[in-house]
Scaffold this motif. Sequence first.
Motif, PDB file in Angstrom:
ATOM      1  N   LYS A  68      29.934  38.032  34.088  1.00  9.71           N
ATOM      2  CA  LYS A  68      30.721  36.882  33.635  1.00  9.71           C
ATOM      3  C   LYS A  68      32.210  37.196  33.699  1.00  9.71           C
ATOM      4  O   LYS A  68      33.006  36.368  34.162  1.00  9.71           O
ATOM      5  CB  LYS A  68      30.320  36.520  32.208  1.00  9.71           C
ATOM      6  CG  LYS A  68      31.105  35.395  31.599  1.00  9.71           C
ATOM      7  CD  LYS A  68      30.677  35.155  30.161  1.00  9.71           C
ATOM      8  CE  LYS A  68      31.613  34.171  29.484  1.00  9.71           C
ATOM      9  NZ  LYS A  68      31.291  34.000  28.082  1.00  9.71           N
ATOM     10  N   LYS A  69      32.591  38.397  33.273  1.00  5.75           N
ATOM     11  CA  LYS A  69      33.998  38.796  33.300  1.00  5.75           C
ATOM     12  C   LYS A  69      34.518  38.864  34.729  1.00  5.75           C
ATOM     13  O   LYS A  69      35.620  38.404  35.019  1.00  5.75           O
ATOM     14  CB  LYS A  69      34.184  40.163  32.627  1.00  5.75           C
ATOM     15  CG  LYS A  69      33.996  40.134  31.139  1.00  5.75           C
ATOM     16  CD  LYS A  69      35.073  39.329  30.496  1.00  5.75           C
ATOM     17  CE  LYS A  69      35.707  40.095  29.384  1.00  5.75           C
ATOM     18  NZ  LYS A  69      36.738  39.337  28.697  1.00  5.75           N
ATOM     19  N   VAL A  70      33.729  39.432  35.633  1.00  2.47           N
ATOM     20  CA  VAL A  70      34.142  39.530  37.030  1.00  2.47           C
ATOM     21  C   VAL A  70      34.246  38.139  37.646  1.00  2.47           C
ATOM     22  O   VAL A  70      35.208  37.836  38.360  1.00  2.47           O
ATOM     23  CB  VAL A  70      33.148  40.414  37.824  1.00  2.47           C
ATOM     24  CG1 VAL A  70      33.380  40.311  39.308  1.00  2.47           C
ATOM     25  CG2 VAL A  70      33.249  41.856  37.367  1.00  2.47           C
ATOM     26  N   ARG A  72      34.854  35.265  36.154  1.00  2.00           N
ATOM     27  CA  ARG A  72      36.021  34.559  35.617  1.00  2.00           C
ATOM     28  C   ARG A  72      37.323  35.116  36.167  1.00  2.00           C
ATOM     29  O   ARG A  72      38.265  34.381  36.409  1.00  2.00           O
ATOM     30  CB  ARG A  72      36.014  34.611  34.103  1.00  2.00           C
ATOM     31  CG  ARG A  72      35.020  33.658  33.508  1.00  2.00           C
ATOM     32  CD  ARG A  72      35.392  33.293  32.124  1.00  2.00           C
ATOM     33  NE  ARG A  72      34.416  32.326  31.625  1.00  2.00           N
ATOM     34  CZ  ARG A  72      34.391  31.887  30.395  1.00  2.00           C
ATOM     35  NH1 ARG A  72      35.258  32.342  29.515  1.00  2.00           N
ATOM     36  NH2 ARG A  72      33.508  31.008  30.020  1.00  2.00           N
ATOM     37  N   SER A  73      37.401  36.438  36.335  1.00  2.00           N
ATOM     38  CA  SER A  73      38.636  37.019  36.860  1.00  2.00           C
ATOM     39  C   SER A  73      38.832  36.638  38.325  1.00  2.00           C
ATOM     40  O   SER A  73      39.967  36.442  38.767  1.00  2.00           O
ATOM     41  CB  SER A  73      38.641  38.537  36.696  1.00  2.00           C
ATOM     42  OG  SER A  73      37.683  39.118  37.545  1.00  2.00           O
ATOM     43  N   ASN A  74      37.753  36.511  39.094  1.00  2.00           N
ATOM     44  CA  ASN A  74      37.869  36.103  40.489  1.00  2.00           C
ATOM     45  C   ASN A  74      38.179  34.622  40.633  1.00  2.00           C
ATOM     46  O   ASN A  74      38.860  34.212  41.565  1.00  2.00           O
ATOM     47  CB  ASN A  74      36.580  36.438  41.256  1.00  2.00           C
ATOM     48  CG  ASN A  74      36.423  37.910  41.478  1.00  2.00           C
ATOM     49  OD1 ASN A  74      37.391  38.667  41.444  1.00  2.00           O
ATOM     50  ND2 ASN A  74      35.199  38.342  41.706  1.00  2.00           N
ATOM     51  N   SER A  75      37.689  33.792  39.727  1.00  2.00           N
ATOM     52  CA  SER A  75      37.916  32.352  39.834  1.00  2.00           C
ATOM     53  C   SER A  75      39.328  31.970  39.389  1.00  2.00           C
ATOM     54  O   SER A  75      39.825  30.931  39.790  1.00  2.00           O
ATOM     55  CB  SER A  75      36.881  31.591  39.025  1.00  2.00           C
ATOM     56  OG  SER A  75      37.039  31.858  37.653  1.00  2.00           O
ATOM     57  N   GLU A  76      39.985  32.794  38.578  1.00  2.00           N
ATOM     58  CA  GLU A  76      41.345  32.501  38.120  1.00  2.00           C
ATOM     59  C   GLU A  76      42.385  32.821  39.190  1.00  2.00           C
ATOM     60  O   GLU A  76      43.482  32.281  39.160  1.00  2.00           O
ATOM     61  CB  GLU A  76      41.655  33.288  36.864  1.00  2.00           C
ATOM     62  CG  GLU A  76      40.875  32.819  35.657  1.00  2.00           C
ATOM     63  CD  GLU A  76      41.151  33.661  34.435  1.00  2.00           C
ATOM     64  OE1 GLU A  76      40.536  33.369  33.403  1.00  2.00           O
ATOM     65  OE2 GLU A  76      41.958  34.602  34.510  1.00  2.00           O
ATOM     66  N   GLU A  77      42.069  33.661  40.125  1.00  2.00           N
ATOM     67  CA  GLU A  77      43.040  34.056  41.151  1.00  2.00           C
ATOM     68  C   GLU A  77      43.256  32.990  42.166  1.00  2.00           C
ATOM     69  O   GLU A  77      42.604  32.137  42.525  1.00  2.00           O
ATOM     70  CB  GLU A  77      42.598  35.328  41.844  1.00  2.00           C
ATOM     71  CG  GLU A  77      42.597  36.488  40.925  1.00  2.00           C
ATOM     72  CD  GLU A  77      42.097  37.753  41.582  1.00  2.00           C
ATOM     73  OE1 GLU A  77      42.250  38.796  40.966  1.00  2.00           O
ATOM     74  OE2 GLU A  77      41.560  37.702  42.686  1.00  2.00           O
TER      75      GLU A  77
END
Length: 77
Positions: A68-70, A72-77
């Motif tokens: 989930k963390k990965v 979310r971090s990829n979708s914010e970029e």
Amino acid sequence: MKRIHYIILASFLVMILILVVPPTMAQEPPHPPTTGHGVTGNQSPGGTAPVGGGISILLALGAMYAGKKVFRSNSEE
């Protein structure tokens, strides 16, 4: 005012944990080994609580949290 509510709530939760958790963690000792019926040698005391099931659940939950963390971090970029 919010801070006072958080302090009261935290104090209440700590008291619940102190009063409720230790009695629920107690486990009865194992039954003494029976003599006869094919039991030979010294029997070591120990319970029969499974350990593997809880570890696999924790690993699965940790993997889902990391995913989930990965994501979310990829979708914010």
